[in-house]
Design an enzyme around this catalytic site. Structure first.
Site, PDB file in Angstrom:
ATOM      1  N   GLY A   1       0.787  -1.227   0.000  1.00 10.04           N
ATOM      2  CA  GLY A   1       0.000   0.000   0.000  1.00 10.04           C
ATOM      3  C   GLY A   1       0.819   1.277   0.000  1.00 10.04           C
TER       4      GLY A   1
ATOM      5  N   ASN B   1       1.465   3.236  -2.610  1.00  8.21           N
ATOM      6  CA  ASN B   1       0.696   4.243  -3.352  1.00  8.21           C
ATOM      7  C   ASN B   1      -0.485   4.735  -2.529  1.00  8.21           C
ATOM      8  OD1 ASN B   1       2.184   4.430  -5.775  1.00  8.21           O
ATOM      9  ND2 ASN B   1       1.223   2.589  -6.571  1.00  8.21           N
TER      10      ASN B   1
ATOM     11  N   MET C   1      -4.209  -7.169  -7.253  1.00  9.25           N
ATOM     12  CA  MET C   1      -3.770  -8.266  -8.108  1.00  9.25           C
ATOM     13  C   MET C   1      -4.906  -9.171  -8.571  1.00  9.25           C
ATOM     14  SD  MET C   1      -0.736  -7.318  -8.214  1.00  9.25           S
ATOM     15  CE  MET C   1      -0.094  -8.629  -9.247  1.00  9.25           C
TER      16      MET C   1
ATOM     17  N   ASN D   1      -6.647   2.283 -12.879  1.00  9.60           N
ATOM     18  CA  ASN D   1      -5.524   1.407 -12.546  1.00  9.60           C
ATOM     19  C   ASN D   1      -4.220   2.059 -12.997  1.00  9.60           C
ATOM     20  OD1 ASN D   1      -4.242  -1.118 -11.717  1.00  9.60           O
ATOM     21  ND2 ASN D   1      -3.928  -1.494 -13.895  1.00  9.60           N
TER      22      ASN D   1
ATOM     23  N   HIS E   1      -0.389   1.081 -14.351  1.00 10.55           N
ATOM     24  CA  HIS E   1       0.419  -0.010 -14.911  1.00 10.55           C
ATOM     25  C   HIS E   1       1.830   0.497 -15.172  1.00 10.55           C
ATOM     26  CE1 HIS E   1       1.033  -3.865 -16.872  1.00 10.55           C
ATOM     27  NE2 HIS E   1       1.708  -3.230 -17.811  1.00 10.55           N
TER      28      HIS E   1
ATOM     29  N   ASP F   1     -11.482  -1.894 -17.741  1.00 19.24           N
ATOM     30  CA  ASP F   1     -12.605  -2.574 -18.383  1.00 19.24           C
ATOM     31  C   ASP F   1     -12.479  -4.073 -18.135  1.00 19.24           C
ATOM     32  OD1 ASP F   1     -10.668  -3.467 -20.152  1.00 19.24           O
ATOM     33  OD2 ASP F   1     -11.384  -2.293 -21.856  1.00 19.24           O
ATOM     34  N   GLU F   2     -13.109  -4.880 -18.980  1.00 19.14           N
ATOM     35  CA  GLU F   2     -13.188  -6.320 -18.735  1.00 19.14           C
ATOM     36  C   GLU F   2     -11.865  -7.049 -18.966  1.00 19.14           C
ATOM     37  OE1 GLU F   2     -15.143  -4.583 -20.723  1.00 19.14           O
ATOM     38  OE2 GLU F   2     -17.159  -4.680 -19.834  1.00 19.14           O
TER      39      GLU F   2
ATOM     40  N   ASP G   1      -5.398  -4.480 -18.486  1.00 22.77           N
ATOM     41  CA  ASP G   1      -4.594  -3.372 -19.034  1.00 22.77           C
ATOM     42  C   ASP G   1      -5.117  -2.852 -20.370  1.00 22.77           C
ATOM     43  OD1 ASP G   1      -2.862  -3.912 -16.862  1.00 22.77           O
ATOM     44  OD2 ASP G   1      -1.738  -5.359 -18.054  1.00 22.77           O
TER      45      ASP G   1
ATOM     46  N   GLU H   1       5.600   7.022 -10.122  1.00 18.28           N
ATOM     47  CA  GLU H   1       4.206   6.609 -10.035  1.00 18.28           C
ATOM     48  C   GLU H   1       3.483   7.299  -8.889  1.00 18.28           C
ATOM     49  OE1 GLU H   1       1.818   2.353  -9.893  1.00 18.28           O
ATOM     50  OE2 GLU H   1       3.763   2.534  -8.889  1.00 18.28           O
TER      51      GLU H   1
END
Length: 214
Positions: A19, A21, A97, A114, A116, A153-154, A157, A186
């Protein structure tokens, strides 16, 4: 769809590990650097550092996983209800994850972000995360890598890109040095981007439309 009629962000965070971030986001909220609050943190790992950080900040910390709910639909439903009941209007995946379920995606369309550790669409997809991404970047002798913040989305990435930040790859880099430099970038990038969302300089619905999702 969850609407954000004002600039205040009521954040729900999904995290699996330490954690780091999340801590940066908690600090930015506490220091009023962004007009936001973290309303709930959910982790699939009952012993995660993310839950401990949330508890230390007096934020609701909830363990929800296949251990608490063996049925995938029930787990998706409980996660969604937990977000809704805590008035969350934007969900952040901070090192989460697990794949997001269809119910949460439906209720929070264009409201799940998200991070990446590459310049998507490079080095992405199922199984491409963490050190594996950095190894692939180095193996291919890339000169730059970076961070992508994108809508979820589904597919892994695959969602529309919100913003990207480049990070130079040095000839002396190994996985650890590249990872550390990207992680530093990030953490700052999360806050820069959230601030722009607060100030309505980034419209997530427009991001979705511009990326061909209607």
């Amino acid at each position: 769809m969850i609407l954000m009629n004002n600039v205040t962000l009521n954040l729900g965070v999904l995290a699996s590990h330490e954690g780091t971030n999340l801590q940066v986001i908690l600090d930015a909220c506490d220091q009023q650097f962004i007009d936001a609050s973290v309303n709930v943190v959910i982790s699939n790992n009952s012993d995660s550092g993310a839950l401990k950080r949330a508890q230390h900040s007096n934020v609701l910390a909830v363990h929800l996983s296949a251990i608490t709910h063996s049925n995938e639909y029930e787990l998706d439903s409980v996660i969604t209800e937990t977000m809704l009941s805590n008035q969350v209007n934007l969900i952040l995946l901070a090192g989460y994850m697990k794949k997001i379920g269809p119910l949460l995606l439906r209720h929070y369309k264009n409201r799940i972000i998200n991070s990446h550790p590459s310049l998507l669409p490079l080095y992405s997809g199922k199984g491409m995360f963490g050190d594996l991404v950095h190894k692939a970047v180095l193996d291919n002798n890339e000169k730059i890598s970076g961070i992508t913040l994108h809508l979820v989305d589904e597919s892994y990435d695959n969602g529309p890109k919100i913003a990207q930040k480049t990070v130079e790859v040095y000839s002396t880099d190994d996985i650890t040095s590249l990872k550390n430099r990207i992680q530093i970038t990030e953490r700052k990038f999360w806050i820069e981007t959230l601030k722009k969302i607060c100030k309505k300089e980034i419209d997530l619905d427009l991001v979705s439309k511009q990326n061909g999702v209607f």
